[in-house]
Design a protein around this motif. Structure first.
Motif, PDB file in Angstrom:
ATOM      1  N   SER A  35      64.282  39.051  35.118  1.00  0.00           N
ATOM      2  CA  SER A  35      64.223  38.263  36.343  1.00  0.00           C
ATOM      3  C   SER A  35      63.599  39.111  37.434  1.00  0.00           C
ATOM      4  CB  SER A  35      65.615  37.787  36.757  1.00  0.00           C
ATOM      5  OG  SER A  35      66.422  38.886  37.105  1.00  0.00           O
ATOM      6  N   GLY A  36      63.024  38.442  38.393  1.00  0.00           N
ATOM      7  CA  GLY A  36      62.432  39.112  39.544  1.00  0.00           C
ATOM      8  C   GLY A  36      62.661  38.252  40.766  1.00  0.00           C
ATOM      9  N   LYS A  37      63.217  38.862  41.798  1.00  0.00           N
ATOM     10  CA  LYS A  37      63.489  38.101  43.013  1.00  0.00           C
ATOM     11  C   LYS A  37      62.260  38.122  43.911  1.00  0.00           C
ATOM     12  CE  LYS A  37      68.393  38.632  42.973  1.00  0.00           C
ATOM     13  NZ  LYS A  37      69.590  38.756  43.715  1.00  0.00           N
ATOM     14  N   ALA A  38      62.051  37.031  44.606  1.00  0.00           N
ATOM     15  CA  ALA A  38      60.955  36.943  45.564  1.00  0.00           C
ATOM     16  C   ALA A  38      61.369  37.703  46.818  1.00  0.00           C
ATOM     17  CB  ALA A  38      60.654  35.489  45.869  1.00  0.00           C
ATOM     18  N   GLU A  39      60.729  38.838  47.078  1.00  0.00           N
ATOM     19  CA  GLU A  39      61.103  39.652  48.226  1.00  0.00           C
ATOM     20  C   GLU A  39      60.136  39.501  49.390  1.00  0.00           C
ATOM     21  OE1 GLU A  39      61.545  43.591  46.756  1.00  0.00           O
ATOM     22  OE2 GLU A  39      63.177  43.039  45.411  1.00  0.00           O
ATOM     23  N   GLN A  45      60.275  33.532  42.566  1.00  0.00           N
ATOM     24  CA  GLN A  45      61.364  34.102  41.783  1.00  0.00           C
ATOM     25  C   GLN A  45      61.168  33.760  40.316  1.00  0.00           C
ATOM     26  OE1 GLN A  45      65.226  33.404  43.371  1.00  0.00           O
ATOM     27  NE2 GLN A  45      66.249  33.668  41.422  1.00  0.00           N
ATOM     28  N   ILE A  46      61.426  34.720  39.442  1.00  0.00           N
ATOM     29  CA  ILE A  46      61.241  34.507  38.009  1.00  0.00           C
ATOM     30  C   ILE A  46      62.555  34.788  37.289  1.00  0.00           C
ATOM     31  CG2 ILE A  46      60.037  35.281  35.933  1.00  0.00           C
ATOM     32  CD1 ILE A  46      57.759  36.193  37.815  1.00  0.00           C
ATOM     33  N   ASN A  47      63.052  33.806  36.564  1.00  0.00           N
ATOM     34  CA  ASN A  47      64.233  33.962  35.720  1.00  0.00           C
ATOM     35  C   ASN A  47      63.867  33.516  34.318  1.00  0.00           C
ATOM     36  OD1 ASN A  47      66.040  34.875  37.671  1.00  0.00           O
ATOM     37  ND2 ASN A  47      66.508  32.807  38.328  1.00  0.00           N
ATOM     38  N   VAL A  48      63.985  34.431  33.356  1.00  0.00           N
ATOM     39  CA  VAL A  48      63.701  34.105  31.958  1.00  0.00           C
ATOM     40  C   VAL A  48      64.964  34.378  31.144  1.00  0.00           C
ATOM     41  CG1 VAL A  48      62.290  34.609  29.935  1.00  0.00           C
ATOM     42  CG2 VAL A  48      61.260  34.641  32.206  1.00  0.00           C
ATOM     43  N   GLY A  70      72.575  23.167  35.894  1.00  0.00           N
ATOM     44  CA  GLY A  70      72.170  22.310  36.993  1.00  0.00           C
ATOM     45  C   GLY A  70      70.722  22.455  37.420  1.00  0.00           C
ATOM     46  N   ARG A  71      69.919  23.184  36.643  1.00  0.00           N
ATOM     47  CA  ARG A  71      68.510  23.408  36.987  1.00  0.00           C
ATOM     48  C   ARG A  71      67.633  23.059  35.787  1.00  0.00           C
ATOM     49  NH1 ARG A  71      70.742  28.687  39.421  1.00  0.00           N
ATOM     50  NH2 ARG A  71      70.782  29.253  37.253  1.00  0.00           N
ATOM     51  N   MET A  72      66.362  22.821  36.077  1.00  0.00           N
ATOM     52  CA  MET A  72      65.386  22.532  35.024  1.00  0.00           C
ATOM     53  C   MET A  72      64.687  23.824  34.612  1.00  0.00           C
ATOM     54  SD  MET A  72      65.691  19.401  34.305  1.00  0.00           S
ATOM     55  CE  MET A  72      64.277  19.077  33.302  1.00  0.00           C
ATOM     56  N   TRP A  73      64.443  23.957  33.309  1.00  0.00           N
ATOM     57  CA  TRP A  73      63.803  25.136  32.745  1.00  0.00           C
ATOM     58  C   TRP A  73      62.666  24.680  31.833  1.00  0.00           C
ATOM     59  CZ3 TRP A  73      66.254  30.152  33.308  1.00  0.00           C
ATOM     60  CH2 TRP A  73      67.450  30.110  34.032  1.00  0.00           C
ATOM     61  N   ASP A  74      61.587  25.468  31.763  1.00  0.00           N
ATOM     62  CA  ASP A  74      60.461  25.213  30.870  1.00  0.00           C
ATOM     63  C   ASP A  74      60.504  26.191  29.713  1.00  0.00           C
ATOM     64  OD1 ASP A  74      59.186  23.176  32.378  1.00  0.00           O
ATOM     65  OD2 ASP A  74      58.352  24.699  33.713  1.00  0.00           O
ATOM     66  N   ARG A  98      62.368  26.603  36.548  1.00  0.00           N
ATOM     67  CA  ARG A  98      61.297  25.989  37.348  1.00  0.00           C
ATOM     68  C   ARG A  98      61.490  26.366  38.807  1.00  0.00           C
ATOM     69  NH1 ARG A  98      59.182  20.247  36.017  1.00  0.00           N
ATOM     70  NH2 ARG A  98      57.855  20.986  34.356  1.00  0.00           N
ATOM     71  N   PRO A  99      60.390  26.672  39.517  1.00  0.00           N
ATOM     72  CA  PRO A  99      60.520  27.025  40.937  1.00  0.00           C
ATOM     73  C   PRO A  99      60.878  25.815  41.792  1.00  0.00           C
ATOM     74  CG  PRO A  99      58.216  27.092  40.228  1.00  0.00           C
ATOM     75  CD  PRO A  99      59.043  26.780  39.040  1.00  0.00           C
TER      76      PRO A  99
END
Length: 99
Positions: A35-39, A45-48, A70-74, A98-99
């Motif tokens: 994962s990488g947070k948008a700083e 932001q990237i969550n895998v 509760g979120r959509m993922w690809d 998904r962003p």
């Protein structure tokens, strides 16, 4: 989770799309990958996460979607089949939020 299907669009082309009418309920294990947070403004932001599901799940491809927490993922990598004995066969699928 939604599998994919081939449909014919308005122009007569065969395309692959999510089968939104037939969601698949699966039991899965989830393993965070990276994962990488948008700083900085403008970053994303990237969550895998790796999703491990039963070997009998069919129709899941790179065009599939997952609803989890509760979120959509690809799906971001082609599903990988791991063949073992009957109890350990499974698919591992990397999904990205998904962003």
């Amino acid at each position: 989770m939604w599998a994919t299907q081939e449909i014919v669009d308005n122009r007569g082309n065969t395309v692959i799309a999510v089968d939104e009418d037939n969601p698949i309920t699966v039991r899965a294990a989830f393993i965070p990958q990276r994962s990488g947070k948008a700083e900085v403004p403008g970053q994303q932001q990237i969550n895998v996460t790796r999703m491990i599901v039963d070997a009998h799940v069919e129709g899941v491809t790179l065009w599939s979607r997952v609803h989890w927490q509760g979120r959509m993922w690809d799906v971001v990598t082609p599903p990988a089949y791991h063949h073992g004995d009957r109890r350990t066969r499974h698919w591992s699928i990397d999904i990205r939020e998904r962003p």
